[in-house]
Design an enzyme around this catalytic site. Structure first.
Site, short mmCIF file in Angstrom:
data_model
loop_
_atom_site.label_atom_id
_atom_site.label_comp_id
_atom_site.label_asym_id
_atom_site.label_seq_id
_atom_site.Cartn_x
_atom_site.Cartn_y
_atom_site.Cartn_z
N HIS A 244 0.83 -1.21 0.00
CA HIS A 244 0.00 0.00 0.00
C HIS A 244 0.87 1.26 0.00
CE1 HIS A 244 -2.36 3.18 2.00
NE2 HIS A 244 -3.32 2.72 1.22
N CYS A 660 -1.56 -2.38 -15.89
CA CYS A 660 -1.68 -1.28 -14.93
C CYS A 660 -1.06 -1.61 -13.59
CB CYS A 660 -3.14 -0.86 -14.76
SG CYS A 660 -4.16 -2.18 -14.10
C1 PEP Z 1 -2.70 -5.04 -9.79
O1 PEP Z 1 -3.06 -5.98 -9.09
O2 PEP Z 1 -1.72 -5.10 -10.55
C2 PEP Z 1 -3.42 -3.76 -9.72
C3 PEP Z 1 -3.10 -2.78 -10.52
O3 PEP Z 1 -4.37 -3.62 -8.75
P1 PEP Z 1 -4.04 -3.27 -7.20
O4 PEP Z 1 -2.58 -2.94 -7.14
O5 PEP Z 1 -4.90 -2.13 -6.84
O6 PEP Z 1 -4.40 -4.54 -6.53
#
Ligand code: PEP
Ligand code: MG
Length: 709
Positions: A244, A660
């Site tokens: 996080h 992403c």
């Molecule tokens: C991922 O899992 O790569 C993603 C972009 O989502 P998060 O990091 O919010 O879990």
């Protein structure tokens, strides 16, 4: 020379520059000339251009009557190279001719060593000159203008990762620093400030006392967002590059060192211990988000400056790259920043991050506290209704009575739940309107709520008390709810689209907010292209169910508003199963975005929040070559990505595919994304220029696409 190959400095250098697999060094033995044969002899080192600014001006130093060793040892202070013109005009002229010949021949800045023995110039060595990133950009652009190199060579000359240095503050290289620990370089930049141990203190000190603070936590959670925002930097003892703290800090463009396991943080005494030292709340520390170093005291920093040459280089990169570059942004401010840095759309807007702004957390919590009751009571009602349908006469009355009672019980939580959602709807709508406006004409991918609900509830007692007070319920009630939502493996638990399946009203509210916002801004003449994205999909059925809900709501809203919106519904591919059945999912999903943070976590079985405790050792021991949360693991996770793209496009040939996860801003991963035929990469705003350059370099390599595109 042979011994020096293994001295600690040389070992560290090879580690830093990832120089691996070499057998050793070679040594030339040759006759030397002498720079210490009187005042007509000298020795010196020079660069064909200034290696620190890039200015096209002969740069260097020399010492009369000295050997090379005297320059290095620093016993005498060398003179600037320009003075040689006065001292030995003929030799200087010759040296200038040679340096020009060498630079023209190698077509790059040369770092040259020379000796003058009794007025005779000897060139000892030439090599490519090391330079700062700022200089590298200026030199590359100047050399194109001078006709020495072409644009493609200029693009290839710059290391994309080093562009970070131009975008964030850095520590003054001349400053003294006392490194006390090293963690993961989670978000670049240099920060100095006073240590605080919780978000509340961070806000108090930064806002009320106008202090610069560094927030030190074992790990951060969404409730720390305010404190993170006002801190100069964030330091955590747990968590990896996709924890996080790391993800949020990168999004904010804030310096962060994560997973610094050697720090022992004690919240009670408000101290941390490291290496026998105790650092208290209020003490000054400095952290370097580009190296992971934690230092005692205040280390002076240098602010970044962007030159016109930088913009020129970026423009050349844009001319050759095939990949589009998007950004991960959750606020209009981040979206604007990313657009300034060249983003061509938003690839990931994590809506949960919006749940913490402007007093809305109360409504979010009200929604979370009532949601499980609503769900349980609804299940009970459905079961009773079923029973009623087949009940015998004498049983019917009892079932009816119970049904009435349960329906009565449902009223209170249902009211709370719907009123919370009603409060959240306009807030989300406003968020989306602002983001759509900032991204006018560009696509915006919005992901529905993803984290497990307990993340929105306070875990520490003083915060729980605060919440109880605000919500006018008892501390016990809060604690019971927190306990009820506790999960053993929340990352594998009730999160992502599973929330949408069990609490459909939440996703419905988000869909409504997105489409209403799109209609509202379109009315004002803004071009809007929302792409609604469902997280943690693992089955075709999950996607279908949720996609149908979105379409129904969108149809409804568009009809009411009398406006048509061009929108898409797609999915994240974050689970190995989703990649393996991508052909089925792509029958319904209009785009894919690889969430490689979760995909890496799920492929390795490495918890992304706990890797700090073992991945560094894996890297040291060579078990892993790279941190798979930073650079995509092509062998495993990458294979799933390739399978996902290939299968997805087998049923939907024009499927738009992007990435992403945090890997989207990593140059090596970007090359991989280019090779497997993705359409775009998405990364945090400050990594957009890095991605633009890396994508251009990938195009210049012209590799063969391995996925069938
Ligand atoms: C991922 O899992 O790569 C993603 C972009 O989502 P998060 O990091 O919010 O879990
Ligand atoms: Mg994810």
């Amino acid at each position: 020379m042979f011994a020096s190959w293994n001295n600690p400095r040389a070992v560290k250098y090879r580690q830093l520059y990832e120089i691996k697999g070499l057998l050793g060094t070679a040594v030339n033995i040759q006759a030397m000339v002498f720079g210490n044969m009187g005042n007509h002899s000298a020795t010196g080192v020079c660069f064909t251009r200034n290696p620190s600014t890039g200015e096209n001006k002969f740069y260097g130093e020399f010492l009369i009557n000295a050997q090379g060793e005297d320059v290095v040892a620093g016993i005498r202070t060398p003179e600037p190279i320009a003075h040689l013109e006065k001292e030995m005009p003929e030799v200087y002229k010759q040296l200038v001719t040679y340096k020009n010949t060498l630079e023209n021949h190698f077509k790059d800045v040369q770092d040259i060593e020379f000796t003058i023995q009794e007025n005779r110039l000897f060139m000892l060595q030439t090599r490519t000159g090391k330079r700062t990133t700022q200089a590298a950009v200026r030199i590359a652009v100047d050399m194109v203008k001078e006709g020495l190199i072409d644009k493609k060579t200029a693009i290839a000359r710059i290391n994309p990762s080093e562009l970070d240095q131009l975008l964030h503050p850095t520590f003054d290289p001349k400053a003294k620093k006392q490194v006390i620990a090293t963690g993961l370089p989670a978000s670049p930049g240099a920060a100095t400030g006073r240590v605080v141990f919780n978000a509340e203190d961070a806000e108090k000190w930064a806002l009320d006392k106008k202090e610069k603070v560094i927030l030190v936590r074992k790990e951060t959670s969404p409730e720390d967002i305010g404190g993170m925002h006002v801190s100069r930097g964030i330091l955590t003892t747990r968590g990896g590059m996709t924890s996080h703290a790391a993800v949020v800090a990168r999004g904010m463009g804030k310096c962060c060192v994560a997973g610094c396991g050697s720090l022992q943080v004690d919240y009670k005494s408000q101290t941390f211990k490291v290496d026998g030292k105790v650092i208290k709340k209020g003490d000054y520390i400095s952290i370097d988000g580009s190296t992971g170093e934690v230092m005692l005291g205040m280390v002076p920093t240098i602010e970044p400056r962007l030159s016109g040459d930088f913009a020129t280089l970026m423009q050349w990169a844009d001319e050759v790259r095939k990949l589009k570059i998007r950004t991960n942004a959750d606020t209009p401010m981040d979206a604007k920043k990313a657009r300034e840095l060249g983003a061509e759309g938003i690839g990931l807007c994590r809506t949960e991050h919006m749940f913490f702004g402007e007093n809305r957390i109360d409504s979010v919590r009200q929604m979370i506290l009532s949601a499980p009751d609503v769900k349980n009571l609804k299940i009970k009602i459905a079961a009773l209704e079923k029973e009623l349908a087949k009940a015998t006469h004498n049983k019917t009355d009892a079932v009816k009575k119970e049904l009435i009672q349960v329906k009565k019980e449902l009223k209170e939580p249902l009211n709370l739940y719907t009123s919370a959602l009603k409060k959240l709807l306009p807030m989300q709508r406003r968020d989306f309107e602002q983001i759509f406006t900032a991204m006018d004409g560009l696509p915006v991918t919005i992901r529905f709520l993803d984290p497990p609900l307990h993340e929105f509830l306070p875990q520490e007692e003083y915060n729980q008390k605060e919440m109880a007070k605000q919500m006018k319920i008892s501390l016990k009630e809060v604690q019971e709810k927190v306990a009820a939502l506790h999960e053993l493996n929340p990352m594998l638990g009730h999160r992502g689209c599973r929330l949408g399946v069990t609490y459909p009203e939440i996703y419905d509210m988000q869909a409504q907010a997105i489409i209403e916002a799109a209609c509202n801004v379109k009315k004002k003449g803004i071009a809007v292209y929302p792409e609604i994205m469902l997280p943690i999909i693992s089955t075709e059925q999950e996607f279908n169910l949720l996609k149908d809900n979105v379409h129904n709501i969108a149809k409804d809203v568009m009809q009411k508003k009398g406006i048509q919106i061009e929108y898409m519904v797609g999915t994240m591919i974050e689970l190995p199963r989703a990649a393996l059945i991508a052909d089925k999912i792509a029958k319904h999903a209009e785009f894919f975005s690889f969430g490689t943070n979760d995909l890496t976590q799920m492929t390795f079985g490495f918890s992304r929040d706990d890797v700090g405790s073992f991945v560094p050792e894996y890297l040291e021991k060579g078990i892993l070559e790279k941190d798979p949360f930073q650079v995509i693991d092509q062998e495993g996770t990458g294979q799933l990505v390739e399978i996902g793209i290939k299968k997805g496009r087998s049923t939907r040939p024009q499927l738009k595919v992007g990435i992403c996860g945090e890997h989207g801003g990593n140059p090596q991963t970007i090359l991989f994304c280019h090779n497997v035929g993705m359409n775009y990469v998405s990364c945090s705003p400050f990594r957009v220029p890095i991605a633009r350059l890396a994508a251009a370099q990938a195009s210049l390599q012209q590799p063969i696409s391995r996925a069938t595109v």
